[in-house]
Scaffold this motif. Structure first.
Motif, short mmCIF file in Angstrom:
data_model
loop_
_atom_site.label_atom_id
_atom_site.label_comp_id
_atom_site.label_asym_id
_atom_site.label_seq_id
_atom_site.Cartn_x
_atom_site.Cartn_y
_atom_site.Cartn_z
N LEU A 79 0.54 -0.89 -0.29
CA LEU A 79 0.02 -0.27 -0.13
C LEU A 79 0.69 1.54 -0.22
O LEU A 79 0.17 2.26 0.37
N ALA A 80 2.06 0.99 -0.12
CA ALA A 80 3.30 2.17 -0.38
C ALA A 80 2.57 3.11 -1.21
O ALA A 80 3.25 4.12 -1.11
N ASN A 81 1.97 2.29 -2.29
CA ASN A 81 1.73 3.54 -3.57
C ASN A 81 0.39 3.62 -3.78
O ASN A 81 0.14 3.71 -4.96
N VAL A 82 -0.78 3.08 -2.78
CA VAL A 82 -1.72 2.89 -3.32
C VAL A 82 -2.35 4.19 -4.07
O VAL A 82 -3.10 3.89 -4.77
N THR A 83 -2.09 5.10 -4.23
CA THR A 83 -3.45 6.38 -4.13
C THR A 83 -2.18 6.38 -5.51
O THR A 83 -3.47 7.54 -6.08
N THR A 84 -1.40 6.49 -5.88
CA THR A 84 -0.16 6.37 -7.06
C THR A 84 -1.53 5.40 -8.11
O THR A 84 -1.88 6.08 -8.86
N ARG A 85 -1.29 4.64 -7.79
CA ARG A 85 -1.86 3.45 -8.37
C ARG A 85 -3.44 4.17 -8.73
O ARG A 85 -4.03 3.44 -9.69
N TRP A 86 -4.23 4.63 -7.38
CA TRP A 86 -5.02 4.70 -8.42
C TRP A 86 -5.78 6.25 -8.74
O TRP A 86 -6.71 6.69 -9.12
N PHE A 132 -3.73 9.05 5.41
CA PHE A 132 -2.63 8.37 6.20
C PHE A 132 -1.50 7.40 4.62
O PHE A 132 -1.00 7.89 4.46
N LEU A 133 -2.47 6.81 4.03
CA LEU A 133 -2.33 6.34 2.28
C LEU A 133 -1.63 7.05 1.90
O LEU A 133 -0.57 7.31 1.32
N ARG A 134 -2.42 8.43 1.73
CA ARG A 134 -1.43 9.60 0.39
C ARG A 134 0.13 9.95 1.32
O ARG A 134 1.02 10.13 0.38
N TRP A 135 -0.02 10.50 2.68
CA TRP A 135 0.98 11.12 3.29
C TRP A 135 2.05 9.41 3.16
O TRP A 135 3.07 9.78 2.51
N VAL A 136 2.08 8.27 3.21
CA VAL A 136 3.26 7.08 3.28
C VAL A 136 3.30 7.75 1.47
O VAL A 136 4.03 7.33 1.06
N ASP A 137 2.27 7.74 0.77
CA ASP A 137 2.88 7.38 -0.74
C ASP A 137 3.68 8.98 -1.44
O ASP A 137 4.31 9.07 -2.13
#
Length: 150
Positions: A79-86, A132-137
């Protein structure tokens, strides 16, 4: 140099070598801590929502199935780049809507597929998790994950 090493020579080599490598270890530890705190962590963008999302991540033990930057279980996607994938890395509202829709659709009930359990998250918790997921990305992960699919 002598042909035979005395006990005192061996002891001095042992203590000197040990001291040398302890100093190297401590120096690398300090450097690693400095790098993590000042370079690789995107601390200036930490918000209360991101902190809430991290707490949701920990409370529901998401790491038992997912990984972030390779840390965790390999049962579910990285999930480190999940927001980029989405395609929502720069869109907080879009990230919330994508995650909210995904979470509400789980488990999907498709036979033979891994299923994500249903978590009855509040809107605030889902928004925090999305942030949080956006921040990790946004963290400089030095090329991790190695492919776009996570």
């Amino acid at each position: 140099m002598r042909e035979v090493m005395t006990k005192s020579m061996a002891r001095n080599i042992f203590y000197g070598g040990s001291l040398f490598f302890i100093i190297i270890f401590l120096g690398l530890s300090v450097h690693s801590h400095y790098y993590i705190v000042n370079k690789s962590t995107n601390a200036e963008t930490l918000t209360d929502s991101v902190v809430l999302g991290k707490h949701v991540w920990e409370k529901h033990a998401c790491i038992n199935c997912h990984t972030i930057m390779g840390e965790g279980a390999y049962f579910a996607p990285e999930l480190a780049n999940v927001t980029t994938r989405w395609g929502v890395a720069d869109d907080p509202e879009g990230a919330f809507e994508m995650l909210d829709g995904w979470m509400k659709a789980q488990p999907s009930g498709v036979e033979g597929r891994r299923q994500m359990p249903f978590f009855d998250l509040t809107e605030e918790e889902t928004r925090g998790l999305a942030d949080f997921l956006r921040w990790v990305d946004s963290i400089d992960a030095q090329g991790w994950p190695p492919n776009d699919a996570g």
